[in-house]
Design a protein around this motif. Structure first.
Motif, PDB file in Angstrom:
ATOM      1  N   HIS A  79       0.858  -1.189   0.000  1.00 43.29           N
ATOM      2  CA  HIS A  79       0.000   0.000   0.000  1.00 43.29           C
ATOM      3  C   HIS A  79       0.889   1.233   0.000  1.00 43.29           C
ATOM      4  O   HIS A  79       1.919   1.265   0.680  1.00 43.29           O
ATOM      5  CB  HIS A  79      -0.920  -0.026   1.217  1.00 43.29           C
TER       6      HIS A  79
ATOM      7  N   LYS B 138      -3.465   0.518  -3.544  1.00 43.09           N
ATOM      8  CA  LYS B 138      -3.148  -0.889  -3.309  1.00 43.09           C
ATOM      9  C   LYS B 138      -2.485  -1.404  -4.579  1.00 43.09           C
ATOM     10  O   LYS B 138      -3.077  -1.333  -5.660  1.00 43.09           O
ATOM     11  CB  LYS B 138      -4.417  -1.676  -3.006  1.00 43.09           C
TER      12      LYS B 138
ATOM     13  N   GLU C 292      -7.446   2.399  -3.029  1.00 47.69           N
ATOM     14  CA  GLU C 292      -7.880   1.516  -1.954  1.00 47.69           C
ATOM     15  C   GLU C 292      -9.291   1.844  -1.448  1.00 47.69           C
ATOM     16  O   GLU C 292     -10.068   0.937  -1.140  1.00 47.69           O
ATOM     17  CB  GLU C 292      -6.893   1.568  -0.786  1.00 47.69           C
TER      18      GLU C 292
END
Length: 129
Positions: free
Chosen positions: A7, A72, A94
């Motif tokens: 991430h 992500k 994300e």
């Protein structure tokens, strides 16, 4: 297929003059997540015996990312055999799960000892299947 994720939060340094993530940054992230995946899965012996070189890279940009977005990065090996493997990387926002970019890269395994391409061992192949 085993996937690997990291991430990233978009910073000011990631932006271009249009105030969204620069295309070059996406390419860097594709390389970074591939390297992190290899280091997370490979044994110490594998890391000392082999490394990967990039042979071909394609990327498709679908939606922009902007300052503060949390991304992500998901990667997995699509296929492998002989000397090469095909790695996929998908980059998502994300919070919205919207696909921002997808990449397909072809990598070649190289022997540290001989500095030449080498066949992907079954041990390495099973790390990513």
């Amino acid at each position: 297929m085993q996937s690997f994720e990291i991430h990233i939060t978009v910073t000011q340094d990631d932006l271009d003059n249009l105030n969204h993530v620069n295309n070059v940054r996406y390419v860097q992230w594709v390389q970074d997540v591939a390297e992190q995946h290899w280091h997370a899965k490979a044994t110490k012996s594998m890391l000392s015996d082999y490394f990967w070189i990039l042979l071909k890279h394609t990327i498709e940009y679908k939606n922009p990312a902007v300052l503060g977005d949390v991304l992500k990065l998901k990667t997995y090996i699509k296929e492998s055999g002989g000397l090469t493997c095909i790695r996929m990387v998908e980059i998502y926002n994300e919070s919205t799960d919207k696909l921002l970019a997808s990449s397909e890269t072809k990598w070649c395994l190289v022997s540290q000892e001989y500095m030449k391409p080498t066949r992907i061992t079954e041990e390495i192949r099973t790390l990513f299947s």
